[in-house]
Design a protein around this motif. Structure first.
Motif, PDB file in Angstrom:
ATOM      1  N   UNK A  17      -4.436  17.476  -5.334  1.00 54.18           N
ATOM      2  CA  UNK A  17      -3.149  18.016  -4.877  1.00 54.18           C
ATOM      3  C   UNK A  17      -2.030  16.999  -5.073  1.00 54.18           C
ATOM      4  N   UNK A  18      -2.304  15.754  -4.727  1.00 47.14           N
ATOM      5  CA  UNK A  18      -1.288  14.706  -4.906  1.00 47.14           C
ATOM      6  C   UNK A  18      -0.952  14.495  -6.371  1.00 47.14           C
ATOM      7  N   UNK A  19      -1.964  14.580  -7.233  1.00 50.51           N
ATOM      8  CA  UNK A  19      -1.718  14.418  -8.673  1.00 50.51           C
ATOM      9  C   UNK A  19      -0.708  15.451  -9.147  1.00 50.51           C
ATOM     10  N   UNK A  20      -0.807  16.674  -8.618  1.00 50.06           N
ATOM     11  CA  UNK A  20       0.150  17.719  -8.985  1.00 50.06           C
ATOM     12  C   UNK A  20       1.534  17.436  -8.419  1.00 50.06           C
ATOM     13  N   UNK A  21       1.594  16.880  -7.225  1.00 53.41           N
ATOM     14  CA  UNK A  21       2.880  16.622  -6.564  1.00 53.41           C
ATOM     15  C   UNK A  21       3.617  15.414  -7.140  1.00 53.41           C
ATOM     16  N   UNK A  22       2.892  14.315  -7.348  1.00 49.18           N
ATOM     17  CA  UNK A  22       3.559  13.063  -7.734  1.00 49.18           C
ATOM     18  C   UNK A  22       3.298  12.664  -9.184  1.00 49.18           C
ATOM     19  N   UNK A  23       2.378  13.342  -9.840  1.00 53.78           N
ATOM     20  CA  UNK A  23       2.014  12.999 -11.213  1.00 53.78           C
ATOM     21  C   UNK A  23       0.763  12.136 -11.231  1.00 53.78           C
ATOM     22  N   UNK A  24      -0.093  12.373 -12.185  1.00 56.30           N
ATOM     23  CA  UNK A  24      -1.359  11.637 -12.278  1.00 56.30           C
ATOM     24  C   UNK A  24      -1.128  10.142 -12.447  1.00 56.30           C
ATOM     25  N   UNK A  25      -0.107   9.773 -13.190  1.00 57.56           N
ATOM     26  CA  UNK A  25       0.143   8.351 -13.443  1.00 57.56           C
ATOM     27  C   UNK A  25       0.507   7.587 -12.165  1.00 57.56           C
ATOM     28  N   UNK A  26       0.999   8.290 -11.148  1.00 59.28           N
ATOM     29  CA  UNK A  26       1.392   7.646  -9.893  1.00 59.28           C
ATOM     30  C   UNK A  26       0.325   7.768  -8.808  1.00 59.28           C
ATOM     31  N   UNK A  27      -0.780   8.442  -9.140  1.00 62.00           N
ATOM     32  CA  UNK A  27      -1.844   8.628  -8.168  1.00 62.00           C
ATOM     33  C   UNK A  27      -2.607   7.320  -7.970  1.00 62.00           C
ATOM     34  N   UNK A  28      -2.706   6.891  -6.725  1.00 65.84           N
ATOM     35  CA  UNK A  28      -3.435   5.672  -6.379  1.00 65.84           C
ATOM     36  C   UNK A  28      -4.286   5.923  -5.141  1.00 65.84           C
ATOM     37  N   UNK A  29      -5.213   5.019  -4.906  1.00 64.16           N
ATOM     38  CA  UNK A  29      -6.019   5.085  -3.685  1.00 64.16           C
ATOM     39  C   UNK A  29      -5.098   4.954  -2.472  1.00 64.16           C
ATOM     40  N   UNK A  30      -4.090   4.086  -2.565  1.00 63.33           N
ATOM     41  CA  UNK A  30      -3.148   3.898  -1.459  1.00 63.33           C
ATOM     42  C   UNK A  30      -2.384   5.189  -1.147  1.00 63.33           C
ATOM     43  N   UNK A  31      -2.000   5.935  -2.183  1.00 63.26           N
ATOM     44  CA  UNK A  31      -1.277   7.199  -1.966  1.00 63.26           C
ATOM     45  C   UNK A  31      -2.155   8.206  -1.238  1.00 63.26           C
ATOM     46  N   UNK A  32      -3.427   8.270  -1.595  1.00 68.35           N
ATOM     47  CA  UNK A  32      -4.346   9.189  -0.923  1.00 68.35           C
ATOM     48  C   UNK A  32      -4.589   8.724   0.505  1.00 68.35           C
ATOM     49  N   UNK A  33      -4.706   7.431   0.698  1.00 64.98           N
ATOM     50  CA  UNK A  33      -4.887   6.893   2.055  1.00 64.98           C
ATOM     51  C   UNK A  33      -3.695   7.263   2.939  1.00 64.98           C
ATOM     52  N   UNK A  34      -2.486   7.119   2.412  1.00 62.90           N
ATOM     53  CA  UNK A  34      -1.291   7.511   3.179  1.00 62.90           C
ATOM     54  C   UNK A  34      -1.327   8.993   3.530  1.00 62.90           C
ATOM     55  N   UNK A  35      -1.797   9.804   2.596  1.00 64.78           N
ATOM     56  CA  UNK A  35      -1.907  11.247   2.844  1.00 64.78           C
ATOM     57  C   UNK A  35      -2.768  11.521   4.085  1.00 64.78           C
ATOM     58  N   UNK A  36      -3.848  10.777   4.226  1.00 64.59           N
ATOM     59  CA  UNK A  36      -4.755  10.962   5.367  1.00 64.59           C
ATOM     60  C   UNK A  36      -4.360  10.127   6.586  1.00 64.59           C
ATOM     61  N   UNK A  37      -3.378   9.235   6.410  1.00 69.16           N
ATOM     62  CA  UNK A  37      -2.984   8.376   7.521  1.00 69.16           C
ATOM     63  C   UNK A  37      -4.030   7.335   7.868  1.00 69.16           C
ATOM     64  N   UNK A  38      -4.723   6.850   6.839  1.00 70.45           N
ATOM     65  CA  UNK A  38      -5.755   5.826   7.048  1.00 70.45           C
ATOM     66  C   UNK A  38      -5.448   4.627   6.162  1.00 70.45           C
ATOM     67  N   UNK A  39      -6.171   3.553   6.392  1.00 75.12           N
ATOM     68  CA  UNK A  39      -6.007   2.366   5.554  1.00 75.12           C
ATOM     69  C   UNK A  39      -6.684   2.592   4.207  1.00 75.12           C
ATOM     70  N   UNK A  40      -6.250   1.818   3.211  1.00 71.08           N
ATOM     71  CA  UNK A  40      -6.884   1.896   1.890  1.00 71.08           C
ATOM     72  C   UNK A  40      -8.383   1.643   2.014  1.00 71.08           C
TER      73      UNK A  40
END
Length: 194
Positions: A17-40
């Protein structure tokens, strides 16, 4: 210990879902962690690296893409199958730009061979084109032609690359007519063309 409710499947779904929102090139583990509100660090229990995260998105997206194509072409052949295949391709690319980009990546062999979605994409492409009576090696050439055409159109459309005022949908319909005509008159023979 894995965080309560956080699973590899949920991480991969959120990453897609994030890849669609922000672009695959900007997808990182940190971005997914922020999505869940957890640490990397909490995510590294479920995904070992950014590359592995991208691979998970690619595998998941390929399965979704293949499911859509299979439904679209079921019971169809020739031009009907081609149009259904093409429309599904274009729709998926527009609706899921990050995931679509992931499906076009060259994956490590061990990941690609284990991805049922990628294998189905290949099988569906070959099956659709067999309706034109093509056999190898022309079948592979035709696959490359169709993939280049559909991917090129989808990529240009996503980048707002069609600046001419001509209606894009009208161009798309004409392109599909041209692809159908070309496939129906595909050159055969294994001799090198001069």
């Amino acid at each position: 210990m894995p965080r309560q409710g956080l699973t590899s499947g949920r991480v991969a779904a959120a990453a897609a879902e994030l890849a669609d929102e922000i672009g695959l090139s900007r997808l990182t583990v940190a971005a997914v962690a922020r999505h869940f509100g957890v640490s990397d660090a909490a995510l590294y229990v479920h995904v070992r690296s950014r590359d592995a995260l991208i691979e998970q998105v690619a595998v998941r997206a390929a399965a979704t893409f293949a499911d859509g194509l299979a439904l679209a072409v079921a019971g169809r052949a020739g031009r009907q199958a081609l149009v259904a295949f093409a429309e599904t391709w274009r729709t998926f690319a527009a609706a899921h730009p990050g995931q679509y980009t992931a499906t076009q990546l060259r994956l490590p062999p061990e990941v690609g061979k284990g991805s049922a979605g990628h294998l189905r994409l290949i099988e569906l492409s070959y099956a659709m084109l067999r309706g034109y009576g093509l056999d190898e090696p022309e079948l592979t050439d035709a696959i490359r032609f169709v993939r280049s055409t559909f991917h090129g159109f989808a990529s240009l459309e996503a980048a707002d690359g069609f600046g001419h005022p001509r209606d894009i949908d009208a161009s798309w319909r004409n392109i599909l007519d041209a692809v159908h005509a070309t496939l129906g008159n595909w050159p055969t023979g294994t001799e090198e063309k001069q």
